[in-house]
Each structure stands twice: as C-alpha cells, then as structure tokens.
Design a protein around this motif. Structure first.
Motif, PDB file in Angstrom:
ATOM      1  N   LEU A   1       0.826  -1.207   0.000  1.00 43.64           N
ATOM      2  CA  LEU A   1       0.000   0.000   0.000  1.00 43.64           C
ATOM      3  C   LEU A   1       0.861   1.257   0.000  1.00 43.64           C
ATOM      4  O   LEU A   1       0.463   2.287  -0.527  1.00 43.64           O
ATOM      5  CB  LEU A   1      -0.937   0.020   1.212  1.00 43.64           C
ATOM      6  CG  LEU A   1      -2.040  -1.033   1.218  1.00 43.64           C
ATOM      7  CD1 LEU A   1      -2.794  -0.984   2.550  1.00 43.64           C
ATOM      8  CD2 LEU A   1      -2.991  -0.836   0.057  1.00 43.64           C
ATOM      9  N   SER A   2       2.043   1.182   0.580  1.00 46.33           N
ATOM     10  CA  SER A   2       2.939   2.337   0.654  1.00 46.33           C
ATOM     11  C   SER A   2       3.668   2.585  -0.652  1.00 46.33           C
ATOM     12  O   SER A   2       4.041   3.703  -0.943  1.00 46.33           O
ATOM     13  CB  SER A   2       3.982   2.124   1.755  1.00 46.33           C
ATOM     14  OG  SER A   2       3.362   1.973   2.997  1.00 46.33           O
ATOM     15  N   SER A   3       3.866   1.576  -1.461  1.00 53.91           N
ATOM     16  CA  SER A   3       4.700   1.720  -2.648  1.00 53.91           C
ATOM     17  C   SER A   3       4.154   2.661  -3.717  1.00 53.91           C
ATOM     18  O   SER A   3       4.942   3.289  -4.385  1.00 53.91           O
ATOM     19  CB  SER A   3       5.057   0.370  -3.251  1.00 53.91           C
ATOM     20  OG  SER A   3       3.959  -0.463  -3.357  1.00 53.91           O
ATOM     21  N   PRO A   4       2.826   2.834  -3.908  1.00 48.38           N
ATOM     22  CA  PRO A   4       2.395   3.802  -4.927  1.00 48.38           C
ATOM     23  C   PRO A   4       2.834   5.229  -4.626  1.00 48.38           C
ATOM     24  O   PRO A   4       2.934   6.037  -5.526  1.00 48.38           O
ATOM     25  CB  PRO A   4       0.865   3.699  -4.925  1.00 48.38           C
ATOM     26  CG  PRO A   4       0.584   2.336  -4.417  1.00 48.38           C
ATOM     27  CD  PRO A   4       1.688   2.064  -3.423  1.00 48.38           C
ATOM     28  N   GLY A   5       3.149   5.534  -3.372  1.00 50.69           N
ATOM     29  CA  GLY A   5       3.611   6.870  -3.010  1.00 50.69           C
ATOM     30  C   GLY A   5       4.995   7.173  -3.537  1.00 50.69           C
ATOM     31  O   GLY A   5       5.397   8.311  -3.652  1.00 50.69           O
TER      32      GLY A   5
END
Length: 122
Positions: A91-95
C-alpha cells in the motif's frame, strides 16, 4: 528477461524469478519448484545418514517437515504478521514515483516496527 512469480511447493514462499532460473531449479527437483532454503534442506536430506536418499525421498521428508511446521499455531501467527506487513508495504509503494530516488529503508530498531517514524527515506 521476463520475471515470473513462483510458489515453493514445500513452504509456500513466493519469489520473483526469471524463467531460466525456474526451469533450472525444477530440473534439479523432478519438476517441482523449491525456494532456496527448501532446496538446500532437500540436498541435506539427500546426503543425510549412511544410505543416500534419492530426490523424491528427500523432498518427501522435507515436505512432511514443512507440513508439521505450518500446523504450529505460532508459525501461523508469524505468517499472518508477515502477510499483513507485506500488504502494508504494498500500500505504501504507490507513493514512491517511478524514477524517484526516495525509497523506504529498514528501521534500525525492531521495537518501532509499527511506528511511521521508524521508516527512513534515503
């Protein structure tokens, strides 16, 4: 070079590997994919004791061991935590934008695993 996700037949670990590597591993273990740790354990099983085991016997012994381990409630809790952290990481990687030099690093303190401040950007 195309990357494919493959699942270990013993422990269930998923890895991203090239097709050439997958083919190489499967050729060593009678068409069965094994992760690095399980493949080493099977090799150890083959060389264990006075009588050498064949690949099929060694894989059977190791797969039996893995089934016993997965039946342990503590291992199931650890697997659940691992999956939860992996999802949180996904979930953090698209940032992080493509081409960006900023990435998440590991915390130096295990006591801060769930704390946002434990992630460092470099």
């Amino acid at each position: 070079m195309e990357i494919e996700q493959v699942k270990c037949e013993c422990c269930g670990l998923r890895e991203d590997c090239t097709q050439d590597y997958i083919t190489s591993v499967k050729s060593n273990f009678e068409g069965v994919w094994l992760c690095g740790l399980c493949s080493e354990a099977v090799r150890d099983e083959m060389n264990k004791g006075k009588k050498k085991r064949d690949v099929e016997e060694a894989m059977g012994a190791h797969m039996s061991f893995c089934r016993k381990i997965r039946a342990n409630p503590a291992v199931r809790v650890a697997d659940g935590m691992r999956q939860m952290l992996r999802r949180r990481s996904d979930l953090s990687s698209p940032g992080v934008q493509a081409g960006s030099s900023k990435r998440f690093g590991r915390s130096s303190s295990a006591s801060q695993v769930g704390d946002e401040s434990s992630m460092s950007l470099y």
